[in-house]
Design a protein around this motif. Structure first.
Motif, PDB file in Angstrom:
ATOM      1  N   LEU A  89       0.806  -1.187   0.043  1.00  0.00           N
ATOM      2  CA  LEU A  89      -0.012   0.123   0.008  1.00  0.00           C
ATOM      3  C   LEU A  89       0.834   1.290   0.024  1.00  0.00           C
ATOM      4  CD1 LEU A  89      -2.620  -0.995   2.784  1.00  0.00           C
ATOM      5  CD2 LEU A  89      -2.670  -1.390   0.064  1.00  0.00           C
ATOM      6  N   SER A  90       2.122   1.059  -0.283  1.00  0.00           N
ATOM      7  CA  SER A  90       3.086   2.220  -0.270  1.00  0.00           C
ATOM      8  C   SER A  90       2.812   3.177  -1.461  1.00  0.00           C
ATOM      9  CB  SER A  90       4.381   1.852  -0.295  1.00  0.00           C
ATOM     10  OG  SER A  90       4.823   1.198  -1.419  1.00  0.00           O
ATOM     11  N   ASP A  91       3.130   4.295  -1.370  1.00  0.00           N
ATOM     12  CA  ASP A  91       3.407   5.576  -2.461  1.00  0.00           C
ATOM     13  C   ASP A  91       4.360   5.029  -3.299  1.00  0.00           C
ATOM     14  OD1 ASP A  91       1.201   7.016  -1.547  1.00  0.00           O
ATOM     15  OD2 ASP A  91       2.347   8.532  -0.396  1.00  0.00           O
ATOM     16  N   ILE A  92       4.129   5.336  -4.568  1.00  0.00           N
ATOM     17  CA  ILE A  92       5.073   4.834  -5.752  1.00  0.00           C
ATOM     18  C   ILE A  92       5.822   6.150  -6.262  1.00  0.00           C
ATOM     19  CG2 ILE A  92       5.129   4.025  -8.006  1.00  0.00           C
ATOM     20  CD1 ILE A  92       2.437   2.696  -7.316  1.00  0.00           C
ATOM     21  N   ALA A  93       7.071   6.191  -6.267  1.00  0.00           N
ATOM     22  CA  ALA A  93       7.971   7.165  -6.674  1.00  0.00           C
ATOM     23  C   ALA A  93       7.697   7.487  -8.247  1.00  0.00           C
ATOM     24  CB  ALA A  93       9.604   6.625  -6.581  1.00  0.00           C
ATOM     25  N   VAL A  94       7.291   8.666  -8.351  1.00  0.00           N
ATOM     26  CA  VAL A  94       6.940   9.059  -9.840  1.00  0.00           C
ATOM     27  C   VAL A  94       7.672  10.689  -9.948  1.00  0.00           C
ATOM     28  CG1 VAL A  94       4.863   8.048  -9.754  1.00  0.00           C
ATOM     29  CG2 VAL A  94       5.015  10.420  -8.868  1.00  0.00           C
ATOM     30  N   ARG A  95       7.645  10.811 -11.210  1.00  0.00           N
ATOM     31  CA  ARG A  95       8.298  12.104 -11.650  1.00  0.00           C
ATOM     32  C   ARG A  95       7.510  13.395 -10.926  1.00  0.00           C
ATOM     33  NH1 ARG A  95       7.666   9.946 -16.741  1.00  0.00           N
ATOM     34  NH2 ARG A  95       6.227  11.477 -17.351  1.00  0.00           N
ATOM     35  N   PRO A  96       7.916  14.566 -10.477  1.00  0.00           N
ATOM     36  CA  PRO A  96       7.309  15.542  -9.970  1.00  0.00           C
ATOM     37  C   PRO A  96       5.989  15.912 -10.866  1.00  0.00           C
ATOM     38  CG  PRO A  96       9.628  15.958  -9.770  1.00  0.00           C
ATOM     39  CD  PRO A  96       9.413  14.858 -10.789  1.00  0.00           C
ATOM     40  N   GLU A  97       6.095  15.770 -11.930  1.00  0.00           N
ATOM     41  CA  GLU A  97       5.005  16.399 -12.555  1.00  0.00           C
ATOM     42  C   GLU A  97       3.587  15.174 -12.771  1.00  0.00           C
ATOM     43  OE1 GLU A  97       8.043  14.836 -15.876  1.00  0.00           O
ATOM     44  OE2 GLU A  97       8.015  15.849 -13.723  1.00  0.00           O
ATOM     45  N   HIS A  98       4.110  13.943 -12.220  1.00  0.00           N
ATOM     46  CA  HIS A  98       3.071  12.883 -12.206  1.00  0.00           C
ATOM     47  C   HIS A  98       2.660  12.673 -10.797  1.00  0.00           C
ATOM     48  CE1 HIS A  98       3.452  10.341 -16.024  1.00  0.00           C
ATOM     49  NE2 HIS A  98       3.491  11.672 -16.540  1.00  0.00           N
ATOM     50  N   ARG A  99       2.623  13.638  -9.891  1.00  0.00           N
ATOM     51  CA  ARG A  99       2.587  13.116  -8.385  1.00  0.00           C
ATOM     52  C   ARG A  99       1.023  13.155  -8.464  1.00  0.00           C
ATOM     53  NH1 ARG A  99       6.819  17.397  -5.789  1.00  0.00           N
ATOM     54  NH2 ARG A  99       8.525  15.922  -6.031  1.00  0.00           N
ATOM     55  N   LYS A 100       0.216  14.011  -9.261  1.00  0.00           N
ATOM     56  CA  LYS A 100      -1.227  14.166  -9.391  1.00  0.00           C
ATOM     57  C   LYS A 100      -1.816  12.726  -9.972  1.00  0.00           C
ATOM     58  CE  LYS A 100      -1.428  16.714 -13.564  1.00  0.00           C
ATOM     59  NZ  LYS A 100      -1.881  18.047 -14.314  1.00  0.00           N
ATOM     60  N   PHE A 101      -0.935  12.142 -10.431  1.00  0.00           N
ATOM     61  CA  PHE A 101      -1.437  10.762 -10.960  1.00  0.00           C
ATOM     62  C   PHE A 101      -0.966   9.459 -10.187  1.00  0.00           C
ATOM     63  CE2 PHE A 101      -0.698  13.232 -15.257  1.00  0.00           C
ATOM     64  CZ  PHE A 101      -1.788  13.690 -15.343  1.00  0.00           C
ATOM     65  N   GLN A 102      -0.989   9.725  -8.941  1.00  0.00           N
ATOM     66  CA  GLN A 102      -0.194   8.746  -7.874  1.00  0.00           C
ATOM     67  C   GLN A 102      -1.448   7.518  -8.160  1.00  0.00           C
ATOM     68  OE1 GLN A 102       2.074   6.660  -5.404  1.00  0.00           O
ATOM     69  NE2 GLN A 102       2.560   8.868  -5.957  1.00  0.00           N
ATOM     70  N   GLY A 103      -2.669   8.134  -8.083  1.00  0.00           N
ATOM     71  CA  GLY A 103      -3.795   6.705  -8.116  1.00  0.00           C
ATOM     72  C   GLY A 103      -3.661   6.154  -9.326  1.00  0.00           C
ATOM     73  N   TYR A 104      -3.303   6.571 -10.530  1.00  0.00           N
ATOM     74  CA  TYR A 104      -3.068   5.670 -11.692  1.00  0.00           C
ATOM     75  C   TYR A 104      -1.924   4.599 -11.644  1.00  0.00           C
ATOM     76  CZ  TYR A 104      -6.444   8.850 -14.079  1.00  0.00           C
ATOM     77  OH  TYR A 104      -7.709   9.391 -14.311  1.00  0.00           O
ATOM     78  N   TYR A 105      -1.126   5.008 -11.051  1.00  0.00           N
ATOM     79  CA  TYR A 105       0.216   4.276 -10.745  1.00  0.00           C
ATOM     80  C   TYR A 105      -0.139   3.175  -9.779  1.00  0.00           C
ATOM     81  CZ  TYR A 105       3.567   7.429 -13.044  1.00  0.00           C
ATOM     82  OH  TYR A 105       4.084   7.981 -13.761  1.00  0.00           O
ATOM     83  N   LYS A 106      -1.004   3.333  -8.655  1.00  0.00           N
ATOM     84  CA  LYS A 106      -1.452   2.263  -7.891  1.00  0.00           C
ATOM     85  C   LYS A 106      -2.561   1.296  -8.365  1.00  0.00           C
ATOM     86  CE  LYS A 106      -0.657   4.871  -3.582  1.00  0.00           C
ATOM     87  NZ  LYS A 106      -1.125   5.407  -2.388  1.00  0.00           N
TER      88      LYS A 106
END
Length: 442
Positions: free
Chosen positions: A164-181
């Motif tokens: 359930l951890s957060d995923i390391a993403v590019r700064p411009e993709h932080r708002k897309f964290q949900g799509y990564y999960k």
């Protein structure tokens, strides 16, 4: 056991209908007076109208209940009658489950307690627990949702995505964290189905989908076609342009090939997962599926009338398309016995030849004629586009989905989008001689 349970459900339904009928007859036939404690004449006159209104309301309520129960009884009878197709007598004349492929239903869940609506319909329409095990894979660690899923006990298998951890993403993709999960969750859940549980196929639904009465019948019938035709890579329950006035409601049995990956209730085989799993994307998995490198000129099967609808406006997509399109998708209510139909017309060569002949023999009409309702006859009619902007303009103004993914329009096949408008069949099509999609069209 399954047949016994079905009989109990049907008997309960009949008893409930009978009880409502007896109650109405009792109330209707009850004598108006002559009992001790009867109110006086003036009071009776004052109470006469309210009593009549109450009786009318009760009768209307009884009629509504009875109509609803009749509809549910009809659906359950249809499901029960087709269950015999999947059961063969053993040597002793008793019913036994044949060696048919098990098709598990994978429900992707997160933090929606409304997953109950999804699961209730799956369990109501499921004809066999053995042939269709329901696996709920939950991400997010949401306690209330876990409690709802747990309330179904052994009727479903509840898996919990452990990371359930957060995923390391590019700064411009932080708002897309949900799509990564979501992509990480799909990868984990599909590995559980195919590698841990060793299933050969799966139908994926999300926790905000409701299924049609013939949902299971639909996928059971398409399984052998998916196995035998290498030009197919999925079967979907969804029509992107399946709103009420854009489908032929008289053709619930009509199926299409489409070059667009629809999702929203779809089947894939283990062989496809073996191909996709090593390169599964970190995010935006559905758009990744629509890229030429993954699609590889393969098609999906989709219905004229959707076998799923979505009730989840809120999510990581923030309701994109929901208010304008998705909330108006028509859910099929007619049980179609697909396993008893000849679906060989969906095989590639025969289908393509017939489809192109029908599209390009249809008379070409002008956009203004279509838009203003000036066409005569049932159709089909062909409305031609020759550029990305031309397609988008006509699609938007006619009320169908206008976006393209890697050049492929939603519900399109060989560039053609088929839909109904004012009861007439319209083919929004490229010029004759179309050869391939332009990935720059997006």
């Amino acid at each position: 056991m399954l047949r016994k349970r079905g009989s109990i459900i049907l008997c309960g339904t009949l008893l409930f209908v009978t009880w409502n009928a007896i109650l109405v007859l009792f109330l209707w036939g009850r004598p108006p007076s002559g009992q001790p404690g009867e109110p006086g004449r003036e009071q009776r006159e004052l109470e006469k109208e309210p009593a009549a209104d109450m009786m009318a309301d009760m009768l209307r309520m009884a009629d509504t209940f009875e109509a609803e129960l009749e509809m549910q009884k009809k659906i359950l009878l249809q499901i029960k009658s087709h269950r015999s197709v999947w059961e063969l007598p053993d040597k002793k004349g008793q019913k036994a489950t044949p060696s048919q492929p098990v098709i598990p239903i994978l429900v992707i869940a997160c933090n929606r307690v409304t997953v109950k609506r999804c699961l209730d319909k799956l369990l109501e329409y499921r004809p066999s627990a053995e042939l269709y095990p329901i696996i709920v894979s939950q991400d997010c660690g949401h306690a209330e949702t876990a409690e709802v899923i747990g309330s179904y006990g052994s009727r479903v298998t509840h898996l919990r995505q452990p990371d359930l951890s957060d995923i390391a993403v590019r700064p411009e993709h932080r708002k897309f964290q949900g799509y990564y999960k979501i992509s990480r969750h799909y990868h984990w859940a599909l590995n559980q189905v195919f590698k841990t549980l060793s299933h050969s196929s799966v139908v994926i639904v999300e926790d905000d989908l409701e299924v049609a009465p013939d949902f299971f019948e639909y996928f059971r019938a398409l399984y052998p076609l998916l196995k035998s035709d290498p030009s197919l890579w999925c079967a979907s329950a969804w029509n992107d342009n399946g709103r009420e006035n854009y489908v032929d409601t008289g053709k619930a049995n009509l199926l299409y090939r489409t070059d667009f990956f629809p999702g929203l209730g779809w089947m894939l085989l283990r062989e496809l997962w073996d191909e996709l799993e090593p390169k599964w994307p970190a995010s935006f998995w559905d758009d990744w599926m629509r890229q030429p490198e993954q699609r590889r000129d393969r098609a999906c099967i989709r219905p004229e009338i959707s076998r799923t609808i979505t009730f989840g406006r809120r999510g990581v997509s923030l309701g994109q398309f929901y208010d304008k399109y998705l909330r108006f998708i028509k859910l099929n209510s007619e049980f179609v016995p697909f396993t008893q139909l000849d679906l060989s017309y969906l095989k590639e060569e025969a289908y393509r030849e017939k489809f192109e002949r029908e599209v390009y023999s249809a008379p070409v009409v002008k956009y203004e004629e279509v838009k203003q309702g000036q066409l005569k006859g049932p159709g089909p009619f062909r409305l031609q586009y020759s550029s990305k902007d031309g397609f988008k303009l006509m699609a938007k103004n006619l009320g169908i989905m206008e976006d393209l993914k890697s050049g492929v329009p939603r519900a399109g096949y060989r560039g053609v989008v088929s839909f109904m408008l004012r009861g007439q069949r319209i083919y929004l099509a490229p010029p004759p001689g179309w050869t391939q999609y332009d990935p720059t069209w997006s």
